[in-house]
Design a protein around this motif. Sequence first.
Motif, mmCIF file in Angstrom:
data_model
loop_
_atom_site.group_PDB
_atom_site.id
_atom_site.type_symbol
_atom_site.label_atom_id
_atom_site.label_comp_id
_atom_site.label_asym_id
_atom_site.label_seq_id
_atom_site.Cartn_x
_atom_site.Cartn_y
_atom_site.Cartn_z
ATOM 1 N N HIS A 1 0.844 -1.199 0.000
ATOM 2 C CA HIS A 1 0.000 0.000 0.000
ATOM 3 C C HIS A 1 0.878 1.248 0.000
ATOM 4 O O HIS A 1 1.672 1.455 0.914
ATOM 5 C CB HIS A 1 -0.936 0.000 1.204
ATOM 6 C CG HIS A 1 -2.239 0.651 0.892
ATOM 7 N ND1 HIS A 1 -2.309 1.864 0.250
ATOM 8 C CD2 HIS A 1 -3.530 0.264 1.101
ATOM 9 C CE1 HIS A 1 -3.582 2.204 0.090
ATOM 10 N NE2 HIS A 1 -4.350 1.241 0.593
ATOM 11 N N THR B 1 1.281 4.633 2.560
ATOM 12 C CA THR B 1 2.332 4.803 3.567
ATOM 13 C C THR B 1 3.392 5.797 3.116
ATOM 14 O O THR B 1 3.775 6.675 3.880
ATOM 15 C CB THR B 1 2.998 3.435 3.853
ATOM 16 O OG1 THR B 1 1.996 2.552 4.333
ATOM 17 C CG2 THR B 1 4.116 3.556 4.865
ATOM 18 N N ALA C 1 -7.553 0.960 -3.733
ATOM 19 C CA ALA C 1 -8.230 0.037 -2.806
ATOM 20 C C ALA C 1 -9.357 0.725 -2.045
ATOM 21 O O ALA C 1 -9.614 0.430 -0.882
ATOM 22 C CB ALA C 1 -7.194 -0.549 -1.840
ATOM 23 N N ARG D 1 -16.725 -1.065 6.767
ATOM 24 C CA ARG D 1 -16.430 0.163 6.022
ATOM 25 C C ARG D 1 -17.034 -0.073 4.645
ATOM 26 O O ARG D 1 -18.153 -0.581 4.557
ATOM 27 C CB ARG D 1 -14.901 0.330 5.983
ATOM 28 C CG ARG D 1 -14.421 1.742 5.859
ATOM 29 C CD ARG D 1 -12.942 1.893 6.168
ATOM 30 N NE ARG D 1 -12.064 1.184 5.253
ATOM 31 C CZ ARG D 1 -10.740 1.205 5.321
ATOM 32 N NH1 ARG D 1 -10.141 1.898 6.266
ATOM 33 N NH2 ARG D 1 -9.997 0.537 4.464
ATOM 34 N N ALA E 1 -0.037 -4.850 2.721
ATOM 35 C CA ALA E 1 0.671 -4.163 3.806
ATOM 36 C C ALA E 1 1.394 -2.918 3.289
ATOM 37 O O ALA E 1 1.938 -2.921 2.181
ATOM 38 C CB ALA E 1 1.666 -5.115 4.453
ATOM 39 N N TYR F 1 2.836 0.366 15.307
ATOM 40 C CA TYR F 1 3.169 -0.988 14.845
ATOM 41 C C TYR F 1 4.350 -1.557 15.622
ATOM 42 O O TYR F 1 4.434 -2.766 15.832
ATOM 43 C CB TYR F 1 3.456 -1.009 13.339
ATOM 44 C CG TYR F 1 2.213 -1.306 12.523
ATOM 45 C CD1 TYR F 1 1.406 -2.411 12.812
ATOM 46 C CD2 TYR F 1 1.827 -0.490 11.469
ATOM 47 C CE1 TYR F 1 0.259 -2.689 12.077
ATOM 48 C CE2 TYR F 1 0.682 -0.761 10.728
ATOM 49 C CZ TYR F 1 -0.100 -1.865 11.040
ATOM 50 O OH TYR F 1 -1.231 -2.141 10.309
ATOM 51 N N CYS G 1 2.025 6.701 8.228
ATOM 52 C CA CYS G 1 1.295 7.074 6.998
ATOM 53 C C CYS G 1 0.806 8.523 7.037
ATOM 54 O O CYS G 1 0.987 9.269 6.075
ATOM 55 C CB CYS G 1 0.112 6.146 6.780
ATOM 56 S SG CYS G 1 0.553 4.403 6.778
HETATM 57 C C1 PLP Z 1 -7.425 -1.107 2.092
HETATM 58 C C2 PLP Z 1 -6.250 -1.232 2.995
HETATM 59 N N1 PLP Z 1 -5.381 -2.240 2.791
HETATM 60 C C3 PLP Z 1 -4.316 -2.400 3.571
HETATM 61 C C4 PLP Z 1 -4.038 -1.537 4.619
HETATM 62 C C5 PLP Z 1 -2.833 -1.830 5.485
HETATM 63 O O1 PLP Z 1 -1.931 -0.844 5.645
HETATM 64 P P1 PLP Z 1 -0.831 -0.916 6.787
HETATM 65 O O2 PLP Z 1 0.017 -2.083 6.480
HETATM 66 O O3 PLP Z 1 -0.113 0.360 6.644
HETATM 67 O O4 PLP Z 1 -1.542 -1.038 8.076
HETATM 68 C C6 PLP Z 1 -4.923 -0.484 4.872
HETATM 69 C C7 PLP Z 1 -4.693 0.435 5.983
HETATM 70 O O5 PLP Z 1 -5.380 1.384 6.244
HETATM 71 C C8 PLP Z 1 -6.060 -0.325 4.027
HETATM 72 O O6 PLP Z 1 -6.939 0.668 4.234
#
Ligand code: PLP
Length: 396
Positions: A58, A61, A101, A158, A252, A262, A366
Amino acid sequence: MADEKKCCSCEIQQVIGKPWTEIETPALMVDLDIMESNMDKMMAFLKECGAGVGIRPHAKTHKTPQIANMQMAKGALGICAAKLGEAEALAEGGVADILIANQTVGANKIKRLAALSKKTNLKVAVDSKQNLLDIARESAAIGGNVGIVVEVDVGNKRGGVRTHEEAIELAKLAASTPGVWYAGVMGYEGFAVFIPDFEERRAVADRAYDILFGYRDAIKEKAGLDSGIVSAAGSGTYMFAGKRKGLTDIQAGSYIFMDVRYGTTAGVDFLNSLAVVATIASHPEPEVYITDAGQKSMTQEFGMVSTLPSYGLKVHSMSEEHVTLRPTDDPQRLPGIGLLDEKYAKPAKKPLEVGDKILLVPSHCCTTVNLHDILYAVRNGVVEDVWRVTGRGRFA
Ligand SMILES: Cc1ncc(COP(=O)(O)O)c(C=O)c1O
């Protein structure tokens, strides 16, 4: 500088090749060796699991095309973006495969989405028929092709369809309507990622993947369609998702940088690579150190920021432009902070004085990145590159 990928100010570029302590503060920096080792570790972990699960990291970040391109070069299947603007910034930076996403709605945005599908292999999360038809119409009109990933609710409450019937209908429509194609399903188990108890988190995450597989199977059974993408998971659940045969990829993001939240979540086995460089601007009492960085350069919704243990300081409070630190014999030691501490705080002369540089560790990487236009890329204590965070603020 005209090149979009480069930092806009020549003055800022001049720090390249100089020690990190010459970075003008407050500023965001990443230790490249540590970040790359996090990327490599995730790839090795997924390979070791042997379940055939890949990664679609993702970019919410880092919001920086250079980093997305590094992730692709290391074997990512594609990159996730949170928003259309972020996806546009990534595509402008040469990222060849992007999954937005989240839902993208609104007439003008859908026009932009269709146009973007002609520049990159674009997929988008959809959970309503009207949205899918709007995307298909605009895309077909300009000869675009947008991959439809049906977002399903796995308990996050959501976005995401709530029933198999809705998912089947969307998948069928995607497969039969010009301008779009059926790419697969996604279901992010965000409600699981910070569950403190590791085994409880595993159980909750595994249930979420079972729900996602139920949707995939229903689409196959009732619509005869294969889901090329079955995507889930974040930095708090990668260790479970990586072992679940049937998932194609994890989403991730934070694992490359890490942060206080984290860092204090059991089993998230990566090293802190991201820090805000600050200057000690005031030391008005022996027990008080004040930095020139505060909430305008580090977010606080996940709690207080931290610092490196070898400074012998503890964060006491934060305000808009200041962090107050106090000396301590018991500094916070995040499990993944050791290498950053070794490289930057151990060699620093102590006690710190006014004018000295100090590294602060964001509590939420992020949203902190989203406050910065520039990311300083540092290797062996020397600024190797200066990147524009081109996705920063591009949430529309
Ligand atoms: C759709 C989606 N996928 C994956 C993630 C995982 O992100 P992270 O690894 O930074 O927690 C998030 C976090 O908000 C998200 O909204």
